[in-house]
Design an enzyme around this catalytic site. Structure first.
Site, PDB file in Angstrom:
ATOM      1  N   SER A  36      86.059  65.908  14.733  1.00  0.00           N
ATOM      2  CA  SER A  36      85.393  67.179  15.023  1.00  0.00           C
ATOM      3  C   SER A  36      84.845  67.831  13.757  1.00  0.00           C
ATOM      4  O   SER A  36      84.295  68.930  13.806  1.00  0.00           O
ATOM      5  CB  SER A  36      86.374  68.142  15.710  1.00  0.00           C
ATOM      6  OG  SER A  36      87.570  68.249  14.967  1.00  0.00           O
ATOM      7  N   ASN A 123      97.888  72.049  16.419  1.00  0.00           N
ATOM      8  CA  ASN A 123      97.677  72.711  17.706  1.00  0.00           C
ATOM      9  C   ASN A 123      97.743  74.234  17.598  1.00  0.00           C
ATOM     10  O   ASN A 123      96.883  74.936  18.127  1.00  0.00           O
ATOM     11  CB  ASN A 123      98.696  72.205  18.732  1.00  0.00           C
ATOM     12  CG  ASN A 123      98.554  70.710  18.982  1.00  0.00           C
ATOM     13  OD1 ASN A 123      97.607  70.094  18.499  1.00  0.00           O
ATOM     14  ND2 ASN A 123      99.489  70.128  19.721  1.00  0.00           N
ATOM     15  N   THR A 168      61.030  98.849  43.649  1.00  0.00           N
ATOM     16  CA  THR A 168      62.013  98.035  44.366  1.00  0.00           C
ATOM     17  C   THR A 168      61.200  96.874  44.945  1.00  0.00           C
ATOM     18  O   THR A 168      60.024  97.053  45.291  1.00  0.00           O
ATOM     19  CB  THR A 168      62.705  98.804  45.522  1.00  0.00           C
ATOM     20  OG1 THR A 168      61.711  99.206  46.458  1.00  0.00           O
ATOM     21  CG2 THR A 168      63.464 100.028  45.019  1.00  0.00           C
ATOM     22  N   HIS A 169      61.784  95.705  44.982  1.00  0.00           N
ATOM     23  CA  HIS A 169      61.054  94.498  45.406  1.00  0.00           C
ATOM     24  C   HIS A 169      59.809  94.265  44.542  1.00  0.00           C
ATOM     25  O   HIS A 169      58.837  93.669  45.000  1.00  0.00           O
ATOM     26  CB  HIS A 169      60.644  94.585  46.882  1.00  0.00           C
ATOM     27  CG  HIS A 169      61.743  95.038  47.784  1.00  0.00           C
ATOM     28  ND1 HIS A 169      62.616  94.179  48.402  1.00  0.00           N
ATOM     29  CD2 HIS A 169      62.138  96.285  48.135  1.00  0.00           C
ATOM     30  CE1 HIS A 169      63.493  94.868  49.120  1.00  0.00           C
ATOM     31  NE2 HIS A 169      63.235  96.153  48.963  1.00  0.00           N
ATOM     32  N   SER A 290      48.236  81.527  20.657  1.00  0.00           N
ATOM     33  CA  SER A 290      48.087  80.251  21.350  1.00  0.00           C
ATOM     34  C   SER A 290      47.301  79.318  20.444  1.00  0.00           C
ATOM     35  O   SER A 290      46.433  79.757  19.684  1.00  0.00           O
ATOM     36  CB  SER A 290      47.325  80.484  22.661  1.00  0.00           C
ATOM     37  OG  SER A 290      46.670  79.290  23.048  1.00  0.00           O
ATOM     38  N   LYS A 296      44.940  85.087  22.858  1.00  0.00           N
ATOM     39  CA  LYS A 296      46.298  85.283  23.380  1.00  0.00           C
ATOM     40  C   LYS A 296      47.243  85.991  22.411  1.00  0.00           C
ATOM     41  O   LYS A 296      47.250  85.730  21.227  1.00  0.00           O
ATOM     42  CB  LYS A 296      46.925  83.927  23.756  1.00  0.00           C
ATOM     43  CG  LYS A 296      46.337  83.257  24.966  1.00  0.00           C
ATOM     44  CD  LYS A 296      46.411  84.091  26.252  1.00  0.00           C
ATOM     45  CE  LYS A 296      47.811  84.208  26.809  1.00  0.00           C
ATOM     46  NZ  LYS A 296      48.311  82.913  27.299  1.00  0.00           N
ATOM     47  N   ASN A 298      51.168  86.327  22.911  1.00  0.00           N
ATOM     48  CA  ASN A 298      52.222  85.962  23.863  1.00  0.00           C
ATOM     49  C   ASN A 298      53.564  86.612  23.531  1.00  0.00           C
ATOM     50  O   ASN A 298      53.951  86.664  22.368  1.00  0.00           O
ATOM     51  CB  ASN A 298      52.398  84.445  23.870  1.00  0.00           C
ATOM     52  CG  ASN A 298      51.183  83.737  24.457  1.00  0.00           C
ATOM     53  OD1 ASN A 298      50.495  84.289  25.309  1.00  0.00           O
ATOM     54  ND2 ASN A 298      50.906  82.546  23.964  1.00  0.00           N
ATOM     55  N   GLU A 303      60.488  86.173  26.136  1.00  0.00           N
ATOM     56  CA  GLU A 303      60.584  84.976  26.993  1.00  0.00           C
ATOM     57  C   GLU A 303      61.735  84.081  26.567  1.00  0.00           C
ATOM     58  O   GLU A 303      62.471  83.539  27.388  1.00  0.00           O
ATOM     59  CB  GLU A 303      59.284  84.161  26.916  1.00  0.00           C
ATOM     60  CG  GLU A 303      58.094  84.815  27.597  1.00  0.00           C
ATOM     61  CD  GLU A 303      56.836  84.009  27.320  1.00  0.00           C
ATOM     62  OE1 GLU A 303      56.564  83.051  28.062  1.00  0.00           O
ATOM     63  OE2 GLU A 303      56.121  84.327  26.352  1.00  0.00           O
ATOM     64  N   TYR A 330      98.939  71.335  24.730  1.00  0.00           N
ATOM     65  CA  TYR A 330      97.659  70.975  24.114  1.00  0.00           C
ATOM     66  C   TYR A 330      97.160  69.625  24.604  1.00  0.00           C
ATOM     67  O   TYR A 330      97.915  68.663  24.740  1.00  0.00           O
ATOM     68  CB  TYR A 330      97.785  70.932  22.585  1.00  0.00           C
ATOM     69  CG  TYR A 330      96.496  70.481  21.916  1.00  0.00           C
ATOM     70  CD1 TYR A 330      95.491  71.397  21.618  1.00  0.00           C
ATOM     71  CD2 TYR A 330      96.252  69.133  21.641  1.00  0.00           C
ATOM     72  CE1 TYR A 330      94.297  70.988  21.055  1.00  0.00           C
ATOM     73  CE2 TYR A 330      95.052  68.721  21.070  1.00  0.00           C
ATOM     74  CZ  TYR A 330      94.076  69.645  20.787  1.00  0.00           C
ATOM     75  OH  TYR A 330      92.893  69.248  20.235  1.00  0.00           O
ATOM     76  N   GLN A 335      89.379  70.225  22.026  1.00  0.00           N
ATOM     77  CA  GLN A 335      88.490  70.115  20.871  1.00  0.00           C
ATOM     78  C   GLN A 335      87.038  70.403  21.289  1.00  0.00           C
ATOM     79  O   GLN A 335      86.223  70.810  20.470  1.00  0.00           O
ATOM     80  CB  GLN A 335      88.595  68.705  20.274  1.00  0.00           C
ATOM     81  CG  GLN A 335      87.733  68.479  19.060  1.00  0.00           C
ATOM     82  CD  GLN A 335      88.154  67.230  18.308  1.00  0.00           C
ATOM     83  OE1 GLN A 335      89.213  67.190  17.704  1.00  0.00           O
ATOM     84  NE2 GLN A 335      87.336  66.197  18.356  1.00  0.00           N
ATOM     85  N   LYS A 338      84.772  74.111  20.963  1.00  0.00           N
ATOM     86  CA  LYS A 338      84.139  74.772  19.818  1.00  0.00           C
ATOM     87  C   LYS A 338      82.625  74.870  19.906  1.00  0.00           C
ATOM     88  O   LYS A 338      82.048  75.928  19.667  1.00  0.00           O
ATOM     89  CB  LYS A 338      84.549  74.070  18.522  1.00  0.00           C
ATOM     90  CG  LYS A 338      85.973  74.389  18.179  1.00  0.00           C
ATOM     91  CD  LYS A 338      86.512  73.482  17.111  1.00  0.00           C
ATOM     92  CE  LYS A 338      88.008  73.370  17.259  1.00  0.00           C
ATOM     93  NZ  LYS A 338      88.436  72.718  18.533  1.00  0.00           N
TER      94      LYS A 338
HETATM   95  N1  ARG Z   1      90.503  69.028  16.021  1.00  0.00           N
HETATM   96  C1  ARG Z   1      91.502  69.426  16.957  1.00  0.00           C
HETATM   97  C2  ARG Z   1      90.954  70.441  17.955  1.00  0.00           C
HETATM   98  O1  ARG Z   1      89.948  71.005  17.682  1.00  0.00           O
HETATM   99  C3  ARG Z   1      92.680  70.010  16.247  1.00  0.00           C
HETATM  100  C4  ARG Z   1      93.945  69.883  16.988  1.00  0.00           C
HETATM  101  C5  ARG Z   1      94.292  68.442  17.101  1.00  0.00           C
HETATM  102  N2  ARG Z   1      95.617  68.282  17.586  1.00  0.00           N
HETATM  103  C6  ARG Z   1      96.043  67.084  18.002  1.00  0.00           C
HETATM  104  N3  ARG Z   1      97.271  67.003  18.377  1.00  0.00           N
HETATM  105  N4  ARG Z   1      95.252  66.039  18.046  1.00  0.00           N
HETATM  106  O2  ARG Z   1      91.489  70.695  18.991  1.00  0.00           O
END
Ligand code: ARG
Length: 470
Positions: A36, A123, A168-169, A290, A296, A298, A303, A330, A335, A338
């Protein structure tokens, strides 16, 4: 991008910190697939902050000596500087930000560095990092929302008597003031800010000390950690602490709702800035041209904000689905929390910044708005209300006015251009000379003079109350 197509040739031994149990190297594809670091390096500041607090807590409970703690804290500060100077080469074989930093610490300070992970797991570490990250992000987003709320107030304040059609509408319905319209935006965003504030309370709870899932034998002083890291409280249950990401889901839900609101304003800005409406002029610096049509201008920014709503809705669904059916505690699934979370933060940040540039610089075309407010028989309800004041039951008044509108339509005239005879219709005389002032848009808005109504006096009062709240 990481190369995920690598051949599966096992290497000898393992580069990371977890090698002991294995007799062959990680498959190269698996290494890249499970890493990660590409995206969680973004958490380096929070990871270092959490590690320093952890080292200090270990010292406080006499697991580390003062000297060991000083070496660790100092080493972590050096790593932070290295990262900020772009000098730390992130290593995929070290999987994530946590092990990259820990491994660098051991390189820098030697065996003392190996003590940092005492009584901790990645974890609880990652759960802590994300909460620290999100807390800071929420504070920044709240500040942007506060600016935007202020910008809306200024715009509303300048236009408490500017008349426009309310819809409205998407059909012209009744005249309203432009100030009243944008104060509706204020209320939406106000609630969005409340939701973020509320979400922050549940984000700001400390998971650290839960370790892998069950706690540790070192009797960590979790209140010490909470205080050091600015958390309001401590997660009650170690299993829950390392496994749930409901706070991130909640944040995405609040963000999706905020963007849903922004998409509605943006839709209005796109419509209003069209030739067909011509209600507003958007600043040139917020519009684009454009490549083929020289004329134009825009409204790309509104948007795009409208379009970006879809991403965040997607992230919300991604996180909900990620969490669904996960057994305690966990799981590596987490992971995947994120990237959606980071992108939700970035997207909302960008959209709020865009709206902060846009909203205070909207230039209403006052004449075009007023003109549009007089079209489409928008004061027909006022005529019905007038008849009610002359003791006509509302349903009958509705019927009588419907007839007047029909006569006006057939002559291609507005209501106020009809004679009294034409307004009244055959055999009726309850409409008198005084009707003409209530048929104007100004008369119409002025009549809606109650809490929450569109009369200029009420909009002024609403703005005043909003200022107090802000
Ligand atoms: N990179 C992991 C995550 O974002 C960290 C925790 C990993 N823990 C494990 N027991 N593999 O969740």
């Amino acid at each position: 991008m990481l190369d995920m197509s690598a051949n599966s040739t096992p290497k000898q031994g393992r580069a990371g910190l977890l090698g002991g149990r294995f007799s062959e190297a990680t498959d190269e594809f698996v290494e890249a697939f499970t890493a990660s670091i590409e995206f969680d390096q973004r958490l380096y500041r929070q990871d270092i902050e959490g590690s320093k607090a952890h080292a200090r807590m270990l010292t406080h409970i006499s697991v580390l000596t003062d000297d060991e703690c000083a070496q660790i804290v100092d080493g972590l500060s050096r790593i932070e500087s290295e990262i900020e100077a772009g000098q730390l080469a992130w290593r995929v074989e070290l999987e994530d930000v946590h092990m990259n930093i820990e491994s660098r610490l051991i390189e820098l300070i030697g065996d003392v560095g190996k003590k940092l992970h005492t009584g901790r797991s990645r974890n609880d570490q990652v759960a802590t990092d994300i909460r620290l990250y999100l807390r800071e992000a929420i504070d920044e987003l709240i500040a942007l929302e506060t600016d935007l709320l202020g910008g809306i107030l200024e715009l509303a304040d300048a236009h408490t008597t500017t008349i426009m059609p309310g819809f409205t509408h998407l059909q012209a319905a009744q005249p309203v003031t432009f100030g009243h319209h944008v104060m509706a935006w204020f209320e939406m965003l106000w609630r969005d800010r409340e939701r973020l504030r509320d979400c922050r309370r549940r984000v700001n709870v400390l998971p650290l000390g839960a370790a892998a899932l069950a706690g540790t034998p070192y009797k960590p002083d979790r209140n010490f950690l909470a205080k050091a890291l600015g958390f309001d409280s401590v997660c009650e249950n170690s299993l829950d602490a390392v496994s749930d990401r409901d706070f991130a889901i909640e944040f995405c839900a609040a963000t999706a709702l905020t963007l849903t609101h922004l998409s509605r304003w943006c839709e209005e800005l796109v419509l209003w800035s069209s030739q067909q409406f011509s209600f507003v002029e958007l600043p040139d610096r917020f519009c684009t041209g454009s490549s083929i049509m020289p004329q134009k201008k825009n409204p790309d920014v509104p948007e795009l904000v409208r379009g970006k709503t879809g991403r965040v809705n997607g992230h919300l669904i991604a996180l909900l689905t990620l969490m669904k059916s996960q057994p305690l505690a966990y799981n590596k699934d987490n992971q995947e929390d994120k990237e959606p979370l980071f992108d939700a933060v970035d997207t909302l940040h960008g959209c709020l910044t865009a709206m902060n540039g846009l909203v205070p610089n909207i230039e209403p075309n006052i004449n075009a708005m007023r003109e549009a407010a007089t079209l489409g028989y928008t004061t027909a309800t006022d005529l019905a209300d007038y008849l009610v004041r002359r003791d006509v039951p509302f349903r009958d008044a509705h019927e009588l006015v419907g007839g007047a509108v029909q006569r006006a339509v057939s002559q291609g005239k507005p209501l106020e251009a009809l004679s009294l005879e034409e307004l009244n219709g055959p055999g009726e005389d309850r409409i008198g000379e005084d009707v003409y002032q209530i048929l104007t848009p100004d008369g119409s808005v002025a009549a809606r003079d109650h809490f929450g109504g569109t009369a200029p006096a009420q909009v002024n009062a609403a703005i005043e109350r909003a200022r107090q709240r802000l």
